[in-house]
Write a protein that holds these residues in place. Sequence first.
Motif, PDB file in Angstrom:
ATOM      1  N   GLY A 171       0.892  -1.250  -0.096  1.00  0.00           N
ATOM      2  CA  GLY A 171       0.079   0.049   0.008  1.00  0.00           C
ATOM      3  C   GLY A 171       0.885   1.411   0.165  1.00  0.00           C
ATOM      4  N   LYS A 172       2.051   1.179  -0.547  1.00  0.00           N
ATOM      5  CA  LYS A 172       2.987   2.413  -0.428  1.00  0.00           C
ATOM      6  C   LYS A 172       2.593   3.364  -1.550  1.00  0.00           C
ATOM      7  N   SER A 173       2.175   2.823  -2.813  1.00  0.00           N
ATOM      8  CA  SER A 173       1.630   4.159  -3.637  1.00  0.00           C
ATOM      9  C   SER A 173       0.313   4.623  -3.113  1.00  0.00           C
ATOM     10  N   SER A 174      -0.479   3.672  -2.733  1.00  0.00           N
ATOM     11  CA  SER A 174      -1.681   4.513  -2.234  1.00  0.00           C
ATOM     12  C   SER A 174      -1.571   5.283  -1.010  1.00  0.00           C
ATOM     13  N   LEU A 175      -0.498   5.074  -0.159  1.00  0.00           N
ATOM     14  CA  LEU A 175      -0.358   6.089   0.727  1.00  0.00           C
ATOM     15  C   LEU A 175       0.108   7.410   0.407  1.00  0.00           C
ATOM     16  N   ILE A 176       1.284   7.279  -0.442  1.00  0.00           N
ATOM     17  CA  ILE A 176       1.671   8.491  -1.042  1.00  0.00           C
ATOM     18  C   ILE A 176       0.873   9.327  -1.812  1.00  0.00           C
ATOM     19  N   SER A 177       0.060   8.794  -2.536  1.00  0.00           N
ATOM     20  CA  SER A 177      -0.960   9.385  -3.245  1.00  0.00           C
ATOM     21  C   SER A 177      -2.279  10.234  -2.280  1.00  0.00           C
ATOM     22  N   LYS A 178      -2.405   9.422  -1.116  1.00  0.00           N
ATOM     23  CA  LYS A 178      -3.404  10.005  -0.288  1.00  0.00           C
ATOM     24  C   LYS A 178      -2.780  11.181   0.513  1.00  0.00           C
ATOM     25  N   VAL A 179      -1.488  11.359   0.864  1.00  0.00           N
ATOM     26  CA  VAL A 179      -1.067  12.175   1.511  1.00  0.00           C
ATOM     27  C   VAL A 179      -0.123  13.308   0.642  1.00  0.00           C
ATOM     28  N   SER A 180      -0.089  13.345  -0.414  1.00  0.00           N
ATOM     29  CA  SER A 180       0.663  14.239  -1.450  1.00  0.00           C
ATOM     30  C   SER A 180      -0.114  14.392  -2.563  1.00  0.00           C
ATOM     31  N   SER A 181       0.491  15.114  -3.626  1.00  0.00           N
ATOM     32  CA  SER A 181       0.084  15.420  -4.945  1.00  0.00           C
ATOM     33  C   SER A 181       0.630  14.284  -5.939  1.00  0.00           C
ATOM     34  N   ALA A 182       1.412  13.279  -5.270  1.00  0.00           N
ATOM     35  CA  ALA A 182       2.104  12.406  -6.213  1.00  0.00           C
ATOM     36  C   ALA A 182       0.932  11.501  -6.639  1.00  0.00           C
ATOM     37  N   ARG A 183       0.873  10.902  -8.003  1.00  0.00           N
ATOM     38  CA  ARG A 183      -0.061  10.119  -8.591  1.00  0.00           C
ATOM     39  C   ARG A 183       0.664   9.006  -9.098  1.00  0.00           C
ATOM     40  N   GLU A 324      -2.855  11.618  11.345  1.00  0.00           N
ATOM     41  CA  GLU A 324      -1.905  11.663  12.669  1.00  0.00           C
ATOM     42  C   GLU A 324      -0.660  11.339  12.434  1.00  0.00           C
ATOM     43  N   LEU A 325      -0.470  10.251  11.347  1.00  0.00           N
ATOM     44  CA  LEU A 325       1.024   9.790  11.079  1.00  0.00           C
ATOM     45  C   LEU A 325       1.622  11.054  10.393  1.00  0.00           C
ATOM     46  N   MET A 326       1.155  11.986   9.402  1.00  0.00           N
ATOM     47  CA  MET A 326       1.857  12.835   8.823  1.00  0.00           C
ATOM     48  C   MET A 326       2.118  13.967   9.852  1.00  0.00           C
ATOM     49  N   PHE A 327       1.269  14.145  10.829  1.00  0.00           N
ATOM     50  CA  PHE A 327       1.860  15.257  11.888  1.00  0.00           C
ATOM     51  C   PHE A 327       2.933  14.608  12.819  1.00  0.00           C
ATOM     52  N   ALA A 328       2.744  13.433  13.241  1.00  0.00           N
ATOM     53  CA  ALA A 328       3.918  12.605  13.798  1.00  0.00           C
ATOM     54  C   ALA A 328       5.161  12.809  13.260  1.00  0.00           C
ATOM     55  N   LEU A 329       5.232  12.684  11.700  1.00  0.00           N
ATOM     56  CA  LEU A 329       6.112  12.551  11.101  1.00  0.00           C
ATOM     57  C   LEU A 329       6.879  14.116  11.082  1.00  0.00           C
ATOM     58  N   MET A 330       6.045  14.999  10.967  1.00  0.00           N
ATOM     59  CA  MET A 330       6.517  16.373  10.809  1.00  0.00           C
ATOM     60  C   MET A 330       7.209  16.635  12.147  1.00  0.00           C
ATOM     61  N   GLU A 331       6.543  16.713  13.125  1.00  0.00           N
ATOM     62  CA  GLU A 331       7.131  16.854  14.479  1.00  0.00           C
ATOM     63  C   GLU A 331       8.426  16.198  14.775  1.00  0.00           C
ATOM     64  N   HIS A 332       8.714  14.995  14.297  1.00  0.00           N
ATOM     65  CA  HIS A 332       9.749  14.409  14.563  1.00  0.00           C
ATOM     66  C   HIS A 332      11.159  14.856  13.514  1.00  0.00           C
ATOM     67  N   LEU A 333      10.581  15.073  12.282  1.00  0.00           N
ATOM     68  CA  LEU A 333      11.562  15.859  11.525  1.00  0.00           C
ATOM     69  C   LEU A 333      11.688  17.148  11.960  1.00  0.00           C
ATOM     70  N   GLU A 334      10.971  18.016  12.635  1.00  0.00           N
ATOM     71  CA  GLU A 334      11.509  19.159  13.195  1.00  0.00           C
ATOM     72  C   GLU A 334      12.276  19.194  14.235  1.00  0.00           C
TER      73      GLU A 334
END
Length: 357
Positions: A171-183, A324-334
């Motif tokens: 489900g990697k491609s499905s996830l990246i298409s859901k959270v970004s503009s990548a298609r 929730e996953l994307m916000f957690a990633l952003m906080e970790h990267l920051e």
Amino acid sequence: MKFVDEATIRVEAGSGGQGCVSFLREKFIEKGGPDGGDGGDGGSIYLVAESGLNTLVDFRHLHRHRAEAGRSGMKRNCTGGRGANLYIRVPVGTRVMDLETEELIGELLNHGDELLVARGGFHGIGNARFKSSTNRSPRQSTPGTPGEHRELQMELILLADVGLLGMPNAGKSSLISKVSSARPKVADYPFTTLYPNLGVVSVGSERSFVIADIPGLIEGAAEGVGLGVHFLKHLERTRLLLHLVDIAPLDEAIDSADEVRGIAAELEKYSAELGVKDRWLVLNKKDLLVDEEFAEHREKLLKDLDWQGPVFAVSAVSGEGTKELMFALMEHLEELRREELSDEVREAEDKPWDPLQ
């Protein structure tokens, strides 16, 4: 445009120009003496990082690159013209190695970075430079030295903050298409993803990061089985790995814990650094199970793996849990960026004060 992340080229810097042997010959001037000028330096070859490029496909059919040779010296102490340097544009993230010696020449990580890959030859010396009190009429000169010739292996390594890995159809491609503009292409058969995909995830004003999806990994990937081996290098520069697991496989005989351990082993085989990189577990396809089933599968998987790191549950199709996953990633990267900035400040403070700076 087809994605190409490897290319081999030959670069040939220009040779230095020949020094000139000449003597001044003018009416009413006897024994004018030597006046042969030096040659010009040969042109060098540089690679230049260009943010507008995203593939090495242009080098598939353009293998040889030559810089201009220096001109020969001329009479009347005229120096030959210098050969023009050759600048070759490559994508940001290009790693360059000498194919013969396997030496790492350098990496171009920012737009405008320049890397010298072949130095031009030094100019030849004209006979005017050999004149001395004991050698009034020198007839010697020197040829220019040849420019460097090299076979280069170029690799494009995508610059991403987060890398996705997992088995085909996790489900990697499905996830990246859901959270970004990548298609990327999404289908219900293995190895749908044939080339890496990049997506920019935005979680607010001036808060974003880049996520990379590579083809699925299978057992033996580090030895060349499947497609993933060709793209594992794209995970090397990421700060964090998201390991996607199909929590509801159609084949009940599939052991998700074995799959996770298998991919972890492939990462270690490929690179020791990749094997110890921070990795979060993401349980995908949560929507295919009722809450009781999901809790049971989750508990069994974590117990079998003895997993101690972060765990998230999502549905890449419906989007459940992805925010929730994307916000957690952003906080970790920051937080990682703040730590790096603090390290730079500490290093600057530890340096002795130089009054001349």
